[in-house]
Write a protein that holds these residues in place. Sequence first.
Motif, short mmCIF file in Angstrom:
data_model
loop_
_atom_site.label_atom_id
_atom_site.label_comp_id
_atom_site.label_asym_id
_atom_site.label_seq_id
_atom_site.Cartn_x
_atom_site.Cartn_y
_atom_site.Cartn_z
N LYS A 10 0.76 -1.37 0.17
CA LYS A 10 0.03 -0.06 0.04
C LYS A 10 0.95 1.13 0.17
CE LYS A 10 -4.02 -2.25 2.50
NZ LYS A 10 -4.84 -2.26 3.45
N ALA A 12 0.90 5.76 0.10
CA ALA A 12 0.01 6.81 0.51
C ALA A 12 0.26 8.12 -0.49
CB ALA A 12 0.40 7.06 1.97
N GLU A 21 -4.96 5.93 0.59
CA GLU A 21 -4.26 4.78 0.76
C GLU A 21 -4.42 3.88 -0.45
OE1 GLU A 21 -2.85 2.19 4.40
OE2 GLU A 21 -4.80 1.78 3.93
N SER A 22 -3.36 3.51 -1.26
CA SER A 22 -3.78 2.61 -2.69
C SER A 22 -2.93 1.37 -2.81
CB SER A 22 -3.62 3.75 -3.77
OG SER A 22 -3.89 3.15 -4.87
N GLU A 23 -3.54 0.39 -3.09
CA GLU A 23 -2.73 -0.86 -3.60
C GLU A 23 -2.23 -0.52 -5.12
OE1 GLU A 23 -5.25 -4.14 -2.86
OE2 GLU A 23 -5.14 -3.84 -0.56
N THR A 34 2.84 8.33 5.93
CA THR A 34 2.06 7.81 6.47
C THR A 34 1.89 7.61 8.11
OG1 THR A 34 3.13 5.54 6.48
CG2 THR A 34 1.76 6.03 4.55
N GLU A 37 -1.24 8.79 9.99
CA GLU A 37 -2.18 9.27 8.87
C GLU A 37 -3.44 8.61 8.94
OE1 GLU A 37 -3.16 12.01 6.80
OE2 GLU A 37 -1.13 11.86 6.39
N PHE A 39 -6.69 7.80 7.06
CA PHE A 39 -7.05 7.75 5.38
C PHE A 39 -8.46 8.23 5.06
CE2 PHE A 39 -3.04 5.48 5.55
CZ PHE A 39 -2.52 6.27 4.76
N GLU A 42 -9.51 4.72 0.45
CA GLU A 42 -8.61 3.61 0.14
C GLU A 42 -8.93 2.96 -1.24
OE1 GLU A 42 -9.24 0.04 2.65
OE2 GLU A 42 -11.25 0.23 2.62
#
Length: 312
Positions: A10, A12, A21-23, A34, A37, A39, A42
């Motif tokens: 993940k 940020a 927050e991203s895959e 992060t 943090e 979020f 996501e």
Amino acid sequence: MRTLTATKTKMAYSAFGLAIESELPLPELAPIDTIGERFDLEIIIDRDLKDTVLLEPYDFVVEDRNVTVNMPEAALFRIEDGNRITISPAEGADEDLIRLYVLGTCIGAVLLQRGIYPLHGSAIAINGKAYAFVGHSGAGKSTLASALMNQGYPLLSDDVIAVSPFSAEQAPLVIPAYPQQKLWQQSLDAFGVNNEELRAIYGRENKYCIPVEANFCNSAMPLGAVFELVKSESDTAEALIHPIQKLERLDILFQHTYRQFLVQKMDLTRWHFTLSASLASQLPVYRLVRPADGFTAPQLVELILNTISAEE
């Protein structure tokens, strides 16, 4: 072509006033620390979701304002509660194409779910205010924004303009998006920009992503006016500007709401009309008419700056 990898790492980022927050890697966005943090949004990858949902290509299904859409050759996307985007990629889907939809249609739905008014266009910061340049595809919004940036005015947003919740007592603010523009080769040529180190947009070999970190405004700005950019239907070689009266302003704002077809599907018609009416009563709206042929961005910039100066 780069297919979506199987990683669950993940990352940020910050964009549109949201901590994300991203895959899915989103190199266009500004990374953030992060530590501590919380979020707001996501973005997750669920490869099995597409096998449980039957949707026709380009079909949008809305349930309780949550949006599911099937974009062929890219992914099935689900946008929920303004705080989650689920990506279920098609077999062999290109990562660049998926990112286009995430940062476009999906973000547009997120903003609507969060009560943030989205316009389709570019926003530039001029003398402490944000000015929105809206128009249909091909009108020249990004080219005009680039011409203003070349005069020293920074970019706030390209493609999706996020306008914060507002009221009669609270002015509408344009929230910064992320430091990137998209320009056609014709515009690059006019500005004397070499495309050798630029990345072409997926499916559009003559349109490129332009990083603009050095000329990007990171602070929200009060919205000063809306300019609709249109091509002239006559043979005139002169750029023109006209003020728009209040009743017509509503139609312009509706036409240029980003992914406006979702407004009715998400049962947001009353909300959208109320905010549009408020914007129409608070802000000046202008129509910029440019010749259909030729490079007229410098003329348009002069008209815009003179108009803003006269308003002030």
